[in-house]
Design a protein around this motif. Structure first.
Motif, PDB file in Angstrom:
ATOM      1  N   SER A 415      16.932   6.571   3.834  1.00 61.42           N
ATOM      2  CA  SER A 415      16.170   7.515   3.029  1.00 61.42           C
ATOM      3  C   SER A 415      14.918   7.951   3.769  1.00 61.42           C
ATOM      4  O   SER A 415      14.307   7.174   4.506  1.00 61.42           O
ATOM      5  CB  SER A 415      15.788   6.878   1.693  1.00 61.42           C
ATOM      6  N   ASP A 417      12.397   8.873   2.003  1.00 60.54           N
ATOM      7  CA  ASP A 417      11.365   8.643   0.994  1.00 60.54           C
ATOM      8  C   ASP A 417      11.100   7.145   0.843  1.00 60.54           C
ATOM      9  O   ASP A 417      11.974   6.312   1.121  1.00 60.54           O
ATOM     10  CB  ASP A 417      11.805   9.230  -0.349  1.00 60.54           C
ATOM     11  N   GLN A 418       9.922   6.801   0.394  1.00 61.55           N
ATOM     12  CA  GLN A 418       9.538   5.405   0.248  1.00 61.55           C
ATOM     13  C   GLN A 418      10.197   4.780  -0.980  1.00 61.55           C
ATOM     14  O   GLN A 418      10.373   5.449  -2.005  1.00 61.55           O
ATOM     15  CB  GLN A 418       8.013   5.290   0.117  1.00 61.55           C
ATOM     16  N   PRO A 419      10.571   3.483  -0.913  1.00 64.28           N
ATOM     17  CA  PRO A 419      11.143   2.816  -2.087  1.00 64.28           C
ATOM     18  C   PRO A 419      10.107   2.651  -3.190  1.00 64.28           C
ATOM     19  O   PRO A 419       8.895   2.744  -2.952  1.00 64.28           O
ATOM     20  CB  PRO A 419      11.600   1.465  -1.535  1.00 64.28           C
ATOM     21  N   GLY A 420      10.591   2.412  -4.411  1.00 70.58           N
ATOM     22  CA  GLY A 420       9.701   2.227  -5.538  1.00 70.58           C
ATOM     23  C   GLY A 420       8.847   0.980  -5.399  1.00 70.58           C
ATOM     24  O   GLY A 420       9.108   0.095  -4.576  1.00 70.58           O
ATOM     25  N   THR A 426      15.559   0.833   1.837  1.00 64.35           N
ATOM     26  CA  THR A 426      15.564   2.288   2.006  1.00 64.35           C
ATOM     27  C   THR A 426      16.957   2.834   2.286  1.00 64.35           C
ATOM     28  O   THR A 426      17.102   3.996   2.661  1.00 64.35           O
ATOM     29  CB  THR A 426      14.633   2.695   3.164  1.00 64.35           C
ATOM     30  N   SER A 500      18.763   5.325  -2.924  1.00 67.72           N
ATOM     31  CA  SER A 500      18.098   4.128  -2.428  1.00 67.72           C
ATOM     32  C   SER A 500      17.148   3.585  -3.493  1.00 67.72           C
ATOM     33  O   SER A 500      17.047   4.119  -4.609  1.00 67.72           O
ATOM     34  CB  SER A 500      17.319   4.462  -1.154  1.00 67.72           C
ATOM     35  N   GLN A 501      16.397   2.548  -3.134  1.00 69.33           N
ATOM     36  CA  GLN A 501      15.436   1.996  -4.083  1.00 69.33           C
ATOM     37  C   GLN A 501      14.217   2.898  -4.262  1.00 69.33           C
ATOM     38  O   GLN A 501      13.315   2.562  -5.023  1.00 69.33           O
ATOM     39  CB  GLN A 501      15.033   0.588  -3.649  1.00 69.33           C
ATOM     40  N   HIS A 502      14.224   4.066  -3.582  1.00 73.95           N
ATOM     41  CA  HIS A 502      13.263   5.108  -3.936  1.00 73.95           C
ATOM     42  C   HIS A 502      13.545   5.589  -5.353  1.00 73.95           C
ATOM     43  O   HIS A 502      12.626   6.054  -6.052  1.00 73.95           O
ATOM     44  CB  HIS A 502      13.383   6.289  -2.966  1.00 73.95           C
ATOM     45  N   GLU A 522      16.236  13.281  -3.159  1.00 75.62           N
ATOM     46  CA  GLU A 522      15.942  12.277  -2.125  1.00 75.62           C
ATOM     47  C   GLU A 522      16.343  12.831  -0.765  1.00 75.62           C
ATOM     48  O   GLU A 522      17.360  13.516  -0.626  1.00 75.62           O
ATOM     49  CB  GLU A 522      16.681  10.966  -2.406  1.00 75.62           C
TER      50      GLU A 522
END
Length: 606
Positions: A415, A417-420, A426, A500-502, A522
Motif C-alpha cells: 500500500s 498509504d499508512q496503516p491505521g 501495509t 491493507s490495514q490502512h 487506497e
C-alpha cells in the motif's frame, strides 16, 4: 561470444561473409552531439540470422559485441537445404532489442520487432539492416557480402550565398522538431513511400553555440516518417551580415521538410536508409533563404567479418509459468555440445528456501526439452525457480525463471498509504483462484493460537462453507454494493484484493460499513501508485476463506485480519472470526468493522 540455435532438419553449413556499412562521415544530432572517432562506421553489436527456405524458423544465429571495431571475426553455424535461404543481419541494435533477439526462433518475431529511441539519436547507435537470400553448400565455406543500410533516414542541412561578396551567416542555434523516434519497420519491405505506422512519439533536437567559430552545415536523423500534414520543422537562428563591414542582424529562418516524389527526390515522406540533402541559398534582396532538397546516395564503407563454424547454446523461453502443474517441458534447448543444469535457486516470498521433496530439473544431449518436476506448492503462495544451462564449450545461458502456482494462492502488493493507528501491516493481499474447486481446502488445526471459544466449531463450519463456494465475480448493484443473497454470498471472486490495514475501522452498522467501502480508496505502490476506488464488501464465502487461510499452519500468509467481528455482504449478522488476537469491546453481530475488497480484472496488474 556466440550463442545461436540449430533447428532440426537440413545439413550443416558454415559461412564466411564481408559485412559492409553504407555510411558517410557526418555530424549527428543528439541535443546536439557531433560524432567522435568516426563512430557511425563502427559496429558495436550485431545479429546474423539464417532461416529455413520457407522463412519460418531460425536455423542459424550469431551475435556479439565487437567493441566498436571495423574488422573482426565471428563464428556461426547453420543448417543448409540445397536451395536459397533468407539471411538477416541487424547491427547496432538498442540493448533491449539486442537482448530480445537472442531468444527469437522465428522469422515473424524479427518481422514484428519494433524500436524506440529512449534518448536522442547517436552516431554510434544507428541501427543498420540487411536482408538477402543465399544458397548454402554443405561442408564448404560459403562466402558472400552482406551490405547493411541505415534504418534511419539522414538529413544534411547546409546554406550558401550566391556570390562571394563578403556576406555571412553566423549561426547561433538551430532546432529540429517533429523527428520520429520510433519505428515498426526494422525489417522493412522497401519502397519509396513511408510505411512506418509509428509516428506518435516526436523528438526535438537542438544546438546552441558555446564556443568561437561557425558552422555552415549540420545533420540529423529520424526514423521513417509520413511528413504530409506532419512535417519535420527546421529553424535556424544566427547573425546575418550582408558584407564584411555589416554589423549584422539576428535572423531566424524556418523550413518545413515534406519530401514529395519528383525528379530530384525518389520518395514521398522520409523513408529509411535514404540521405536527404537540404540546401538553402540566401537571397539578400529578400533577406530570406530559398530551400531545395534532393536524394543522395550513401557512401559505402566495408567491414570484414570472417564467419566460421563455432560453439552455440540457445535456451528458450527464458521465463515460463506452471499454473497448478507439477511437471513441465516447455523450455527447449539447442547446443553445440552436451548440456547440464546448474545454479538452481528456489524462492518463496522473495526469500530463498530449501529444495522440496521430489523436485528435479534435468536435460541432456545437444537438443531437446528441459524436464522440470516440482510438487505443487501447498503453502498458498507461488514458488519461484531459477536456474541456468551450461554446455561443454563453457557457454552458459541467461538465468531462466519458472513461476509455479498452486490452484489457490495469495500474492501481495504494498500500500502507498499508512496503516491505521496501532496497526503495521501495509500489504494488500490478492487471492487468486486457478481451479474453480475448493473441495480440497484443508481444515485449520484443531488447536488454536488464542484459545477462543467456538474455535473448534467455526474451523469446520467456515471450511465446509468455502468448500461448497462457487468461483465467479460477485454481483453488485448500481452503486457498486455487493448484493445480499444466499447465492451471491457463496461466490468467491476468481481474483480479489483485500485492503491493507490502512483500511482498519471501528464498529458500525451494516449500512454505514457498506457506504464506507463504497467511498474507500487506497494507493498501490506496486502498480504506479494508482489509487483504487472500486471497493466493496466481501461476500460471506470470501470472508470465510480469508479467515481459514490465515489460520492454516501450512499457509505462508498469516495475520491478515486482526479483529474479531467483521461485516460481509450478509446483512442479517456480522461474522465473528474463529481465532483473533484482539478482543475489543463494543463489537457484536450488529456493530462490526469491515475490511473492503475489490475485484482484480484481467491484465490489470502482475
Amino acid at each position: 561470444m556466440v550463442d545461436g540455435p540449430v533447428i532440426s532438419g537440413g545439413e550443416e553449413a558454415t559461412i564466411s561473409a564481408t559485412l559492409s556499412i553504407n555510411s558517410v562521415e557526418t555530424k549527428a544530432a543528439a541535443n546536439y552531439e557531433f560524432p567522435q572517432d568516426d563512430a557511425e562506421k563502427k559496429i558495436n553489436n550485431y545479429v546474423i540470422v539464417v532461416f529455413d527456405p520457407e522463412k519460418a524458423n531460425v536455423v542459424g544465429l550469431s551475435y556479439g559485441e565487437p567493441d566498436a571495431k571495423e574488422s573482426f571475426e565471428v563464428e556461426v553455424v547453420a543448417k543448409c537445404y540445397g536451395e536459397k535461404q533468407p539471411i538477416l543481419t541487424l547491427v547496432n541494435l538498442p540493448s533491449v532489442q539486442w537482448e530480445a533477439c537472442k531468444a527469437y526462433t522465428t522469422y515473424q518475431q524479427f518481422k514484428d520487432l519494433a524500436v524506440e529511441q529512449i534518448g536522442s539519436f547517436k552516431s554510434s547507435e544507428l541501427i543498420k539492416i540487411a536482408e538477402q537470400s543465399e544458397r548454402l553448400n554443405k561442408g564448404q565455406m560459403n562466402t558472400f557480402d552482406i551490405k547493411v543500410d541505415q534504418l534511419v533516414a539522414r538529413i544534411d542541412v547546409s546554406w550558401t550565398f550566391p556570390v562571394e561578396d563578403g556576406a555571412s551567416f553566423e549561426i547561433s542555434s538551430f532546432t529540429i522538431t517533429g523527428i520520429n523516434a520510433e519505428s515498426d519497420v526494422v525489417l522493412p519491405a522497401g519502397g519509396i513511400v513511408s510505411t512506418n505506422s509509428k509516428n506518435g512519439k516526436s523528438m526535438t533536437s537542438l544546438w546552441e553555440k558555446t564556443t568561437e567559430g561557425n558552422i555552415s552545415s549540420f545533420s540529423f536523423y529520424t526514423y521513417e516518417k509520413t511528413t504530409e500534414g506532419s512535417p519535420v520543422v527546421i529553424e535556424i537562428t544566427g547573425l546575418l551580415k550582408e558584407s564584411v563591414a555589416d554589423e549584422g542582424t539576428t535572423r531566424s529562418f524556418k523550413y518545413e521538410l515534406n519530401p514529395v516524389k519528383n525528379a530530384a527526390c525518389k520518395t514521398t515522406g522520409l523513408v529509411h536508409g535514404n540521405l536527404y540533402e537540404l540546401e538553402g541559398t540566401f537571397d539578400l534582396k529578400e533577406r530570406n533563404i530559398k530551400w531545395a532538397y534532393n536524394l543522395a546516395e550513401w557512401k559505402s564503407r566495408t567491414t570484414e567479418v570472417n564467419v566460421e563454424k563455432g560453439n552455440y547454446l540457445l535456451v528458450t523461453p527464458l521465463e515460463i509459468m506452471m499454473p497448478n502443474e507439477k511437471e513441465n517441458t516447455d523450455i527447449k534447448f539447442q547446443s553445440s555440445s552436451n548440456v547440464r543444469v546448474e545454479d538452481i535457486k528456489i524462492y518463496v516470498k522473495d526469500e530463498p528456501v530449501s529444495t522440496p521433496s521430489g523436485f528435479s530439473i534435468s536435460c541432456s544431449g545437444t537438443n531437446g526439452a528441459i524436464q522440470i518436476t516440482s510438487p505443487i506448492p501447498t503453502n498458498f503462495v507461488p514458488r519461484v525457480i531459477k536456474f541456468k544451462v551450461r554446455n561443454e564449450n563453457t557457454l552458459s545461458s541467461p538465468e531462466i525463471t519458472v513461476y509455479q502456482y498452486p490452484p489457490l494462492y495469495i500474492t501481495q502488493h504494498q500500500s502507498g498509504d499508512q496503516p491505521g493507528s496501532g496497526w503495521s501491516n501495509t500489504s494488500m493481499f490478492i487471492f487468486n483462484t486457478l481451479v474453480a474447486n475448493y473441495s480440497a481446502l484443508p481444515y485449520p488445526p484443531e488447536r488454536s493460537d488464542y484459545n477462543r471459544p467456538d474455535y473448534s466449531e467455526k474451523r469446520i463450519e467456515f471450511t465446509n462453507y468455502v468448500r461448497s463456494a462457487v468461483t465467479g465475480y460477485p454481483l453488485v448493484d448500481e452503486n457498486g454494493y455487493t448484493i445480499d443473497t444466499e447465492e451471491n454470498n457463496r461466490r468467491v471472486s476468481p481474483r480479489f484484493m483485500l485492503a491493507s490495514q490502512h483500511g482498519t475501522n471501528g464498529a458500525g452498522d451494516y449500512d454505514s460499513k457498506r457506504q464506507y467501502c463504497g467511498t474507500y480508496t487506497e494507493r498501490d505502490k506496486n502498480n504506479s501508485n494508482i489509487r483504487y476506488s472500486d471497493w466493496r464488501m466481501p461476500t460471506k464465502a470470501e470472508l470465510y476463506m480469508i479467515d481459514v487461510l490465515q489460520n492454516l499452519k501450512e499457509s505462508s500468509v498469516t495475520s491478515i485480519l486482526g479483529g474479531h467481528w467483521y461485516w460481509s455482504a450478509q446483512r442479517s449478522s456480522a461474522i465473528k472470526t474463529m481465532d483473533y488476537p484482539k478482543d475489543n469491546s463494543g463489537y457484536s453481530a450488529t456493530k462490526a468493522a469491515v475490511r473492503c475488497v475489490r475485484d482484480v480484472k484481467d491484465n490489470e496488474m502482475n
